[in-house]
Design a protein around this motif. Sequence first.
Motif, PDB file in Angstrom:
ATOM      1  N   TYR A   1     109.330 -52.325  35.263  1.00  0.00           N
ATOM      2  CA  TYR A   1     110.812 -52.189  35.387  1.00  0.00           C
ATOM      3  C   TYR A   1     111.891 -51.986  34.455  1.00  0.00           C
ATOM      4  O   TYR A   1     112.473 -51.237  34.474  1.00  0.00           O
ATOM      5  CB  TYR A   1     110.889 -51.812  36.899  1.00  0.00           C
TER       6      TYR A   1
ATOM      7  N   SER B   1     111.876 -53.027  31.253  1.00  0.00           N
ATOM      8  CA  SER B   1     111.966 -51.549  29.913  1.00  0.00           C
ATOM      9  C   SER B   1     112.561 -50.724  29.857  1.00  0.00           C
ATOM     10  O   SER B   1     112.730 -50.029  29.682  1.00  0.00           O
ATOM     11  CB  SER B   1     110.800 -52.403  29.489  1.00  0.00           C
ATOM     12  N   ILE B   2     111.630 -50.206  31.014  1.00  0.00           N
ATOM     13  CA  ILE B   2     111.518 -48.501  31.440  1.00  0.00           C
ATOM     14  C   ILE B   2     113.019 -48.075  31.461  1.00  0.00           C
ATOM     15  O   ILE B   2     113.457 -47.203  30.732  1.00  0.00           O
ATOM     16  CB  ILE B   2     111.055 -47.730  32.125  1.00  0.00           C
ATOM     17  N   GLN B   3     113.434 -48.863  32.673  1.00  0.00           N
ATOM     18  CA  GLN B   3     114.533 -48.248  33.281  1.00  0.00           C
ATOM     19  C   GLN B   3     116.179 -48.420  32.010  1.00  0.00           C
ATOM     20  O   GLN B   3     116.873 -47.988  32.720  1.00  0.00           O
ATOM     21  CB  GLN B   3     114.954 -49.058  34.105  1.00  0.00           C
TER      22      GLN B   3
ATOM     23  N   THR C   1     114.984 -48.284  28.807  1.00  0.00           N
ATOM     24  CA  THR C   1     115.085 -47.490  27.409  1.00  0.00           C
ATOM     25  C   THR C   1     115.194 -46.032  27.783  1.00  0.00           C
ATOM     26  O   THR C   1     115.508 -45.642  26.976  1.00  0.00           O
ATOM     27  CB  THR C   1     114.409 -48.190  26.824  1.00  0.00           C
ATOM     28  N   LYS C   2     114.233 -45.915  28.812  1.00  0.00           N
ATOM     29  CA  LYS C   2     114.152 -44.466  29.056  1.00  0.00           C
ATOM     30  C   LYS C   2     114.159 -43.921  30.612  1.00  0.00           C
ATOM     31  O   LYS C   2     113.034 -43.657  30.921  1.00  0.00           O
ATOM     32  CB  LYS C   2     112.451 -44.619  28.493  1.00  0.00           C
TER      33      LYS C   2
ATOM     34  N   THR D   1     113.302 -39.860  31.197  1.00  0.00           N
ATOM     35  CA  THR D   1     112.101 -40.003  31.682  1.00  0.00           C
ATOM     36  C   THR D   1     111.266 -40.012  32.825  1.00  0.00           C
ATOM     37  O   THR D   1     110.130 -39.633  33.547  1.00  0.00           O
ATOM     38  CB  THR D   1     111.063 -40.881  30.645  1.00  0.00           C
ATOM     39  N   LEU D   2     111.672 -41.463  33.132  1.00  0.00           N
ATOM     40  CA  LEU D   2     110.979 -42.531  34.214  1.00  0.00           C
ATOM     41  C   LEU D   2     111.514 -40.635  35.640  1.00  0.00           C
ATOM     42  O   LEU D   2     110.852 -40.645  36.685  1.00  0.00           O
ATOM     43  CB  LEU D   2     111.194 -43.269  35.242  1.00  0.00           C
TER      44      LEU D   2
END
Length: 382
Positions: free
Chosen positions: A239, A241-243, A245-246, A249-250
């Motif tokens: 979580y 990593s995505i929050q 960086t992107k 998109t999420l």
Amino acid sequence: MTLQKFLIQIPDSVLEELSSKLSNTRWPKQLKDSDRERGMEKDYLQSLVDYWQNGYDWRAQEKELNSHSQFKCKIDGINIHFIWEKGKGENPTPIILTHGWPDSFLRYKKIINKLTDPARFGGNPNDSFDVIIPSLPGFGFSDKPEHSGYNNAYVAELWVKLMTEKLGYTKFAAAGGDIGSGVTRYMALNHPNLLIGIHLTDVGIIRDLLMAPDESKLSTAEMAYKKTAQQWMAQEAGYISIQSTKPQTLSYGLSDSPVGTASWILEKFRSWSDCKGQLENSYSKDELLTNVMIYWLTNTLSSSVNIYYENTHSLPPMGKIEVPTGIALFAQDILLPPKEWTIKNLNVIHWAEMPRGGHFTAMEEPDLFVEDICKFYRHLKV
């Protein structure tokens, strides 16, 4: 002060739309031999959604939330929502409590009356506090930022202005966990003259230890932390990593699906709480869903995760904190910090290790939390 009284008043149309979306959920398939290592189990989530549709009463929860004095005020162009309850005793200590992600101001609801009116619960009236609980920008009923830059350090500056310029306090206490720990530490770092003391239930991920290139300089406890933190990051930090960086998109999927929002939030509550894998060992269904509803009804899941991007890309370095610091570590919280590192980096005058409880401290173990807050600040009152 330009404060506006605030009540939560969700239109019926928003609740009707939610009911429709829950009824029309498209459920993913789950492997027959799948376990919780892959994430939130379908059968539990479906049972919770059934309760959400047929048993949960938002209006009752809304009424309960509105039993506390809530306000909004504009600081640096953004409206901040906060609870402000005055203490009952003589000379109550003002304290600002900062939540994290994926919790909300609800994190501290159970302790408001215990801190403002300790005598009512068998405590010492001299331990009373004025309790201020703001919602982070982009969370709950605070405004969503329209531009970048809202990291922990910037929020700390907003909180200082809230406490001094808007509420009129000249010195105050502060406490927090998760993101709230970072915000609290930046207040202490940059405004030590205003803080009588800070109380923390964690110190975040200690990246200096996690990324330390020369292990020969680490103590045994620091080496153990590094190993544990590396394992946790590999298994649990997707979580982040995505929050960081992107997040945009999420956001599309989670902003459109209440079940997606619930799954994203509740998987963390289960993983980070002292609930032995069963959420309802630590929380009621109503608590869990009310926290989810605060995100869903305000459409702030997307804006809330942006703070991870901000903290990764624009957060200034943290220096040594000289403000008196109390540390309360709950037994099953994630990544408990080594005591020696903590003492080197903060002015620790109080260290407590709780026998139980996880990451969402005041929600899980309100009595332990209140007892430690009172014990720490008892000798720091101004």
